[in-house]
Design a protein around this motif. Sequence first.
Motif, PDB file in Angstrom:
ATOM      1  N   ILE A  14       0.976  -1.184   0.072  1.00 30.61           N
ATOM      2  CA  ILE A  14       0.018  -0.022   0.001  1.00 30.61           C
ATOM      3  C   ILE A  14       0.930   1.105   0.133  1.00 30.61           C
ATOM      4  N   LYS A  17       2.459   1.802  -3.463  1.00 29.83           N
ATOM      5  CA  LYS A  17       1.289   2.198  -4.194  1.00 29.83           C
ATOM      6  C   LYS A  17       1.090   3.730  -4.109  1.00 29.83           C
ATOM      7  N   PHE A  22       1.803   9.524  -6.831  1.00 26.37           N
ATOM      8  CA  PHE A  22       2.458  10.748  -7.129  1.00 26.37           C
ATOM      9  C   PHE A  22       3.864  10.588  -7.661  1.00 26.37           C
TER      10      PHE A  22
ATOM     11  N   THR B 109      -7.875   4.388   1.583  1.00 26.51           N
ATOM     12  CA  THR B 109      -6.670   5.144   1.357  1.00 26.51           C
ATOM     13  C   THR B 109      -6.990   6.229   0.560  1.00 26.51           C
ATOM     14  N   GLU B 111      -4.983   8.529  -0.927  1.00 23.77           N
ATOM     15  CA  GLU B 111      -4.327   8.611  -2.487  1.00 23.77           C
ATOM     16  C   GLU B 111      -4.536   7.540  -3.628  1.00 23.77           C
ATOM     17  N   LEU B 112      -4.991   6.597  -3.188  1.00 18.06           N
ATOM     18  CA  LEU B 112      -5.446   5.496  -4.066  1.00 18.06           C
ATOM     19  C   LEU B 112      -6.613   5.275  -4.414  1.00 18.06           C
ATOM     20  N   ASP B 116      -7.995  -0.421  -4.364  1.00 22.63           N
ATOM     21  CA  ASP B 116      -6.842  -0.924  -3.638  1.00 22.63           C
ATOM     22  C   ASP B 116      -7.150  -1.228  -2.166  1.00 22.63           C
ATOM     23  N   ARG B 154      -9.062  10.586  -3.244  1.00 24.36           N
ATOM     24  CA  ARG B 154      -9.031  12.279  -3.105  1.00 24.36           C
ATOM     25  C   ARG B 154     -10.126  12.736  -4.117  1.00 24.36           C
TER      26      ARG B 154
END
Lengths: 261, 330
Positions: A14, A17, A22, B109, B111-112, B116, B154
Amino acid sequence: MRAFLELLCLDLQIKLKRALAFRRNFWLRSSIALFHSFIFSTFQLLLYAGVHGYPGWSPEQMLLFQATLILWTGSVDLLFGGLAELIDVEVVYGNFDRFFLWPRSTLVSLLSRGTNIYALGTVLAGLVGSVALLLRLGPGLSVAGLLLCALFFVSGVWFYAALLVVYSGLTLFLVKMARLREVLERIVFFGSFPSDAYFGPGKSAVLTVLPIALWAYWPTQALLGRARLLACESLALAAVCSIAAVAFWRRQECAYTSAGG
Amino acid sequence: MIELRGISKSYRVSTRGSSHLAAALRGLFVREYVTVNALEDIDWHVRRGAVHGLLGRNGSGKSTLIKILCGILHPTSGVASVDGVVPWQDRRSYVRAIGVVFGQKSQLTWELPALDSFALQRSVYGVPKAQFEETLAYLATALDAHAISARPVRSLSLGERMRCEILCALLHRPKLLFLDEPTIGLDLISKDQVRQAIREINAELGTTIILTSHDISDVSSLCEDISLLDRGRFLYQGKLQSLLELHSRQKVLRVKLARPVGECALNGFPLVATGQYTATLTLAEGAAPLRELLPKLLEELPVEDMSVESTQLDEVVKSLYRQGACGAPR
């Protein structure tokens, strides 16, 4: 242990990833992490290369100690580097609740969530340094010495994890304890010197009561074929500390008062 | 499904009566504590397969109750059984059978893509791959989440994120789902989508759902059974319809006025609320009170329009809170 390793791999995945999400930031941070690790490690090695040993330690042996220390620092940073900050934030904002919702021990879930992938550079630096110095020191390394080194190394990581468990338990109890982390960092600092540098009760402490000698001192001694029976005391005390830390955690876990609605 | 007997939870909280520095310094050595009873000797029953609404004001004890039922908190006293399991004692096996969505906390999460987080959930709960894919396909359709689950969390709107949160909480097919304010901050369309999905999941998967919400419309549109919690005690437990019928002996008469009137002109009417051009009155059940009130109303006030309505759930709930606050029998 299997559950911990499974969760640890998942967390590393995780984190990787997330870092890859970014791209520019990933390249920049990876480059800085690698550069910093290598430059810092090389600087340390050069610094000690100029030192003409230490009572009982030749310059090469001192360098091996430093390389082992870098490997150990990198390893614990890779495994638990983000843990102290994680527990601080999660407890203050009441997000620690989610650790109770996983069908695993809260402690296993917590310890597996603090990985720091950017510490990989330090691990590589330590590994390369250790191998290079072992080759330089010439033959003499036995399989038993290598196995003993691995045992001390893993026990050292285990003992560090126990310290983190105590830190996490105290955070659950106190909710916010800003300077507690400095105490932890100070303990790590004391482990950055060969235990021979300490005298009297100080030496006894780092070998037994607070067996930080397991982090770099005993693994290096094992590689050099100089492990002594006293190392067993360090191992035993590390085991006792771990058991006490888990008991302390369980107590705090039962008394946990979740923050927020 | 859920059986609680005599559950209490109290916290010891430090207090400081004064804002003076001296009091703060004194608190360093001697601290005063008060015991806050978040839950007081409550009994509760929730039937299997229900969508059960849990209502309560801020600080009424809802979250504490939910956290006890999730195995997060240990009660001070009392016994609980959720599908035969004590949540805080057998937590590890118990949480495999529950799903939790806290409206103000995320399990995704940031950012993902949500996918995921779904994969992580699968690994953590040890869901077989085939079952995971089947459940994911079903839930993604029910929650209209096929496209949004591939985008980073996000970049999702609040409504889209909430649909992913609910999906994530259901991936291991829990028998019991806790939804803590799932529609908080959502617009009307998103609220409707979430409610529709909850209804469908409850009907098709048979999941028992405990819905906590401040939005009365959530509860009235989804729940057959409700419980009303206030200051750590239940004010009401039972059918929503029974609660409404109990209070339907009263009707509400809404009057629209042609021009503003003085306060004294409204004296003598059973007022609930007034505005510049409106007045809301209560009426007892039956035609007689209306026959008495109407001539007086038309004669004394500049009535432009009026309507007679049954009592709404929010009015009933407010009235129960008021009774509770006055120490009326519970």
